[in-house]
Design an enzyme around this catalytic site. Structure first.
Site, PDB file in Angstrom:
ATOM      1  CG  HIS A 205      -0.335   0.108   2.508  1.00  0.00           C
ATOM      2  ND1 HIS A 205       0.045  -0.993   3.226  1.00  0.00           N
ATOM      3  CD2 HIS A 205       0.022   1.180   3.250  1.00  0.00           C
ATOM      4  CE1 HIS A 205       0.603  -0.601   4.367  1.00  0.00           C
ATOM      5  NE2 HIS A 205       0.604   0.712   4.401  1.00  0.00           N
ATOM      6  CE  LYS A 209       1.749   5.606   3.033  1.00  0.00           C
ATOM      7  NZ  LYS A 209       0.544   6.080   3.720  1.00  0.00           N
ATOM      8  CG  HIS A 267       6.349  -0.636   3.358  1.00  0.00           C
ATOM      9  ND1 HIS A 267       5.314  -1.053   2.565  1.00  0.00           N
ATOM     10  CD2 HIS A 267       5.929  -0.772   4.634  1.00  0.00           C
ATOM     11  CE1 HIS A 267       4.318  -1.437   3.351  1.00  0.00           C
ATOM     12  NE2 HIS A 267       4.659  -1.279   4.603  1.00  0.00           N
TER      13      HIS A 267
HETATM   14  N1  LIG Z   1      -4.138  -4.794   9.171  1.00  0.00           N
HETATM   15  C1  LIG Z   1      -3.311  -4.098   8.431  1.00  0.00           C
HETATM   16  O1  LIG Z   1      -3.178  -2.875   8.570  1.00  0.00           O
HETATM   17  C2  LIG Z   1      -2.503  -4.778   7.352  1.00  0.00           C
HETATM   18  C3  LIG Z   1      -1.568  -4.029   6.648  1.00  0.00           C
HETATM   19  C4  LIG Z   1      -0.847  -4.640   5.616  1.00  0.00           C
HETATM   20  C5  LIG Z   1      -1.072  -5.970   5.317  1.00  0.00           C
HETATM   21  N2  LIG Z   1      -1.986  -6.681   6.031  1.00  0.00           N
HETATM   22  C6  LIG Z   1      -2.194  -8.095   5.676  1.00  0.00           C
HETATM   23  O2  LIG Z   1      -3.557  -8.310   5.368  1.00  0.00           O
HETATM   24  C7  LIG Z   1      -3.975  -9.591   5.805  1.00  0.00           C
HETATM   25  C8  LIG Z   1      -5.140  -9.425   6.762  1.00  0.00           C
HETATM   26  O3  LIG Z   1      -4.733  -8.614   7.845  1.00  0.00           O
HETATM   27  P1  LIG Z   1      -5.654  -8.348   9.121  1.00  0.00           P
HETATM   28  O4  LIG Z   1      -4.895  -7.409   9.966  1.00  0.00           O
HETATM   29  O5  LIG Z   1      -7.024  -8.012   8.683  1.00  0.00           O
HETATM   30  O6  LIG Z   1      -5.607  -9.771   9.779  1.00  0.00           O
HETATM   31  P2  LIG Z   1      -6.576 -10.395  10.876  1.00  0.00           P
HETATM   32  O7  LIG Z   1      -7.531  -9.400  11.393  1.00  0.00           O
HETATM   33  O8  LIG Z   1      -5.688 -11.115  11.837  1.00  0.00           O
HETATM   34  O9  LIG Z   1      -7.264 -11.520  10.007  1.00  0.00           O
HETATM   35  C9  LIG Z   1      -8.227 -11.292   8.996  1.00  0.00           C
HETATM   36  C10 LIG Z   1      -9.283 -12.367   9.074  1.00  0.00           C
HETATM   37  O10 LIG Z   1      -8.743 -13.628   8.723  1.00  0.00           O
HETATM   38  C11 LIG Z   1      -9.457 -14.635   9.406  1.00  0.00           C
HETATM   39  N3  LIG Z   1      -8.539 -15.623   9.996  1.00  0.00           N
HETATM   40  C12 LIG Z   1      -7.778 -15.504  11.080  1.00  0.00           C
HETATM   41  N4  LIG Z   1      -7.089 -16.615  11.304  1.00  0.00           N
HETATM   42  C13 LIG Z   1      -7.443 -17.475  10.345  1.00  0.00           C
HETATM   43  C14 LIG Z   1      -7.093 -18.811  10.025  1.00  0.00           C
HETATM   44  N5  LIG Z   1      -6.207 -19.477  10.740  1.00  0.00           N
HETATM   45  N6  LIG Z   1      -7.665 -19.373   8.953  1.00  0.00           N
HETATM   46  C15 LIG Z   1      -8.544 -18.689   8.191  1.00  0.00           C
HETATM   47  N7  LIG Z   1      -8.925 -17.425   8.454  1.00  0.00           N
HETATM   48  C16 LIG Z   1      -8.374 -16.843   9.514  1.00  0.00           C
HETATM   49  C17 LIG Z   1     -10.267 -13.996  10.491  1.00  0.00           C
HETATM   50  O11 LIG Z   1     -11.633 -14.063  10.108  1.00  0.00           O
HETATM   51  P3  LIG Z   1     -12.549 -15.306  10.468  1.00  0.00           P
HETATM   52  O12 LIG Z   1     -12.067 -15.877  11.772  1.00  0.00           O
HETATM   53  O13 LIG Z   1     -13.898 -14.676  10.554  1.00  0.00           O
HETATM   54  O14 LIG Z   1     -12.402 -16.231   9.328  1.00  0.00           O
HETATM   55  C18 LIG Z   1      -9.845 -12.555  10.467  1.00  0.00           C
HETATM   56  O15 LIG Z   1     -10.903 -11.670  10.677  1.00  0.00           O
HETATM   57  C19 LIG Z   1      -2.743 -10.227   6.462  1.00  0.00           C
HETATM   58  O16 LIG Z   1      -2.099 -11.016   5.525  1.00  0.00           O
HETATM   59  C20 LIG Z   1      -1.880  -9.040   6.828  1.00  0.00           C
HETATM   60  O17 LIG Z   1      -0.529  -9.371   6.868  1.00  0.00           O
HETATM   61  C21 LIG Z   1      -2.707  -6.122   7.034  1.00  0.00           C
END
Ligand SMILES: NC(=O)c1ccc[n+]([C@@H]2O[C@H](COP(=O)([O-])OP(=O)(O)OC[C@H]3O[C@@H](n4cnc5c(N)ncnc54)[C@H](OP(=O)(O)O)[C@@H]3O)[C@@H](O)[C@H]2O)c1
Length: 515
Positions: A205, A209, A267
Site C-alpha cells: 500500500h 501514496k 516498503h
Molecule cells: N491490518 C493491516 O493494517 C494490514 C496491513 C498490511 C497488510 N496486512 C495483511 O492483510 C492480511 C489481513 O490482515 P488483518 O490485519 O485483517 O488480519 P486479521 O484481522 O488477523 O485476520 C483477517 C481475518 O482472517 C481470518 N482468519 C484468522 N485466522 C485465520 C485462520 N487461521 N484461517 C482462516 N482465516 C483466519 C479472520 O476471520 P474469520 O475468523 O472470521 O475467518 C480474520 O478476521 C494479512 O495477511 C496481513 O498481513 C494487514
C-alpha cells in the site's frame, strides 16, 4: 539507450488519470472480511471510491470469512467502519447507507469446497440482481498461510477464469508475500498455477501514496531534477520509515515477522527501486516494473561479512514517549511477546547499487518501531560545494526530501544569507505540501490501488520476479539474524534506534538526518 526526457514526461502526462476514471462494473470479494484490514482500510477505501464516482455505478461487494454473520450485520459493520475510518470529506450518511446496500456476506471454512460453491451462487445472484456483467475482483486479506488454499479453492470452484474471455477476473494479494525466497517462490508457483501473471496484483500500500507516485513525476515530469540524480552530484540517499507505535495487539504476527520482513523487504526496497530506477520508456506496468527489477538486481548482495559491518538490528526496551513523559513498555513486556524474544523491531542497512548511475553512492535505509517520530521520507543528500568561499560557516549539505507520511510533500534545503551586515548563512527550505497546494480530499493509498486494479493498471503492483528479487536480497540478512543471538533490548522506546546505527554512518563521515 534511455529515451529523451521529454518523451517520458509526455508519457507521464498522457498516462490515465489516477483520480477520476471510473472502474469497470464488477463484484469485489474480500476474503478475511471480518478482519482488521477489511474494517479499517478496505471498506472505507471502497466507500470513498463509490462516493467519488470512481467505482462504476453498478458494483457489489461480498465479504467472506469463517465468522458467521448476516448480510445486515456485515452492512452495519461497514457503515461503522466508514464513519470511523473514511476520509471525513467523503463520509456522508445517506451515501453510506446506499453504499451498504451493495454489500453481502458469505461465511464458510476455507478448506470446504461447499463454502466456495455457496460463494459462487451468491456471486451469480448478485451479478444478476445488480445487473453486473461478471467482472470479478478477489481480495486476499486473510492470514498469509491461507493464500494458497483460497487460490486452489477458487480454481476448483471455476472462479479463477472467466468463461467469457471479454470479462476479467483479478486477484489482489496482501503482503507479506512469503516469508523468505523459498516460500515466495512456492507461493508464486501456486498462484501462477491458477492465475495468469496479468491477473495477479501483489499489493504494497505504500506505493499508492501520492508522494511515492510523485517521485516519478518529480524525476521524469520536470527537466531540472533528473540531471542532478546521479553519482556526480548526489553524496548519499537516506530512506527512513519510522513509527512511534510499538507492536500493539499484533504480537502474534510480529513475533514471526520482525522489521526486516515487515518493512525492509517490502516498503523500503520498493522506495529504493523507485528512487534509483532509470527513466522508463513509458509510464506503464511493464516498463516501470522492468526498471525497478534492474535496480534490485544491481544492489550488491549481502555476505556474512558485509552484514556484520553494514546491517544493524535493534529491539526497543522501556522508555518514554517523545512528546510526553509517559512511560512506554519495552518490546519484551508487550502483550503476547516472549520475555526473551529476539525479534528485531529496528533495522538499519547500508546498500550499494552497482551501476553507472549510483556506483559509490551509499543508500542508508532505516526502519523501526517506537522511534522518536512517525515519519517516512526519502532524502537525497547532495555533495557539498567544492570550495567554500564563506569562511567560518559550517553548512549542512543540500537535501531534497520527499515526505511520504504523515505530511505528504517535497522540500529542498539550501543556504541563505541572514539579514544584516555580517555574512552569516542559514539553512532554509522551500516546501511543497500536498495539503496546502491541492487542499484535502486526497485518496487513501488503498483506494488508489484498488481503483488501479479495477482499471487493469498494474504499474504500482509487484510482479513475481520483483518480489523474488527483494527476498533474494533480504534472505542472507534473515539467515545471519537467525544464527546470532543479539544483546536485546538495545534502544530505549521513543529514541532513534541503537547506537550502532549512528556508527554505521559515522564511519563514513555522515550522520542520520535529525527528524
Ligand atoms: N491490518 C493491516 O493494517 C494490514 C496491513 C498490511 C497488510 N496486512 C495483511 O492483510 C492480511 C489481513 O490482515 P488483518 O490485519 O485483517 O488480519 P486479521 O484481522 O488477523 O485476520 C483477517 C481475518 O482472517 C481470518 N482468519 C484468522 N485466522 C485465520 C485462520 N487461521 N484461517 C482462516 N482465516 C483466519 C479472520 O476471520 P474469520 O475468523 O472470521 O475467518 C480474520 O478476521 C494479512 O495477511 C496481513 O498481513 C494487514
Amino acid at each position: 539507450m534511455s529515451p529523451p526526457l521529454q518523451d517520458v514526461a509526455d508519457a507521464v502526462e498522457s498516462a490515465p488519470s489516477r483520480s477520476v476514471s471510473p472502474a469497470d462494473p464488477c463484484t469485489i470479494v474480500i476474503f478475511g472480511a471480518s478482519g482488521d484490514l477489511s474494517r479499517r482500510k478496505l471498506i472505507p477505501a471502497l466507500y470513498s471510491l463509490a462516493a467519488q464516482d470512481c467505482l462504476a455505478r453498478r458494483f457489489a461487494i461480498i465479504g467472506f470469512a469463517r465468522t458467521p454473520m448476516t448480510d445486515e450485520a456485515f452492512q452495519q459493520t461497514a457503515v461503522d467502519s466508514v464513519k470511523k475510518f473514511a476520509d471525513s470529506s467523503t463520509a456522508n450518511g445517506e451515501q453510506c447507507s446506499e453504499f451498504a446496500k451493495a454489500l453481502a456476506y458469505v461465511s464458510g471454512e476455507y478448506h470446504h469446497a461447499e463454502a466456495f460453491e455457496k460463494l459462487k451462487q451468491r456471486l451469480e445472484e448478485l451479478e444478476r440482481a445488480h445487473q453486473l456483467n461478471g467482472n470479478r475482483l478477489f481480495y486476499l486479506a486473510t492470514p498469509p498461510d491461507i493464500y494458497p488454499l483460497v487460490v486452489e479453492q477458487l480454481h476448483k470452484a471455476g472462479l479463477a477464469k472467466h468463461p467469457n474471455g471479454q470479462l476479467w477476473v483479478r486477484i489482489i494479494i496482501e503482503k507479506p508475500y512469503g516469508r523468505d525466497l523459498a516460500s515466495a517462490q512456492k507461493l508464486n508457483e501456486s498462484v501462477l498455477n491458477v492465475f495468469e501473471e496479468s491477473q495477479i496484483y501483489r499489493i504494497d500500500h505504500y506505493l499508492g501514496k501520492d508522494t511515492v507516485q510523485n517521485l516519478l513525476v518529480l524525476r521524469f515530469g520536470n527537466g531540472i531534477f533528473e540531471p542532478l540524480w546521479n553519482r556526480n552530484l548526489v553524496d548519499h540517499v537516506q530512506i527512513t520509515a519510522g513509527e512511534t507505535l510499538g507492536v500493539e495487539q499484533r504480537a502474534a504476527f510480529y513475533e514471526k515477522t520482525g522489521a526486516t520482513r515487515d518493512m525492509i523487504q517490502s516498503h523500503v526496497l520498493q522506495l529504493t527501486s523507485l528512487v534509483a530506477l532509470e527513466p522508463p520508456a513509458m509510464f506503464d506496468a511493464t516498463a516501470v516494473r522492468n526498471e525497478k527489477i534492474k535496480v534490485l538486481q544491481a544492489i550488491r548482495p549481502f555476505t556474512p561479512e558485509s552484514i556484520k559491518t553494514d546491517v544493524v538490528r535493534g529491539q526497543y526496551g522501556p522508555g518514554s514517549a517523545p512528546d510526553s513523559s509517559s512511560l512506554l513498555a519495552g518490546y519484551r513486556q508487550e502483550p503476547g511477546v516472549k520475555p526473551d524474544s529476539w525479534t528485531e523491531t529496528y533495522v538499519a542497512a547500508k546498500i550499494q547499487i552497482d551501476n553507472w548511475r549510483w556506483a559509490g553512492v551509499p543508500f542508508y535505509l532505516r526502519t523501526g518501531k517506537r522511534l522518536g517520530k512517525r515519519v517516512s521520507e526519502i532524502a537525497i543528500e547532495f555533495r557539498r560545494a567544492p570550495h567554500l568561499v564563506f569562511r567560518g560557516q559550517d553548512l549542512a549539505t543540500n537535501a531534497l526530501v520527499l515526505n511520504i507520511q504523515p505530511d505528504e510533500g517535497i522540500s529542498i534545503s539550501f543556504h541563505a544569507k541572514l539579514p544584516g551586515q555580517e555574512m552569516r548563512l542559514k539553512t532554509v527550505t522551500m516546501d511543497f505540501s500536498y495539503q496546502s497546494a491541492f487542499g484535502g480530499g486526497e485518496r487513501s493509498a488503498y483506494a488508489t490501488l484498488i481503483n488501479d486494479c479495477m482499471r487493469g493498471d498494474a504499474t504500482l503492483f509487484d510482479r513475481a520476479d520483483g518480489v523474488e528479487a527483494t527476498w533474494k536480497l533480504v534472505d542472507p540478512i534473515l539467515e545471519a539474524f537467525q544464527a546470532h543471538r543479539p544483546k536485546f533490548p538495545n534502544y530505549a522506546a521513543g529514541t532513534w534506534g541503537p547506537r550502532e546505527a549512528d556508527e554505521l554512518l559515522e564511519r563514513d563521515g555522515r550522520q542520520w538526518r535529525r527528524l
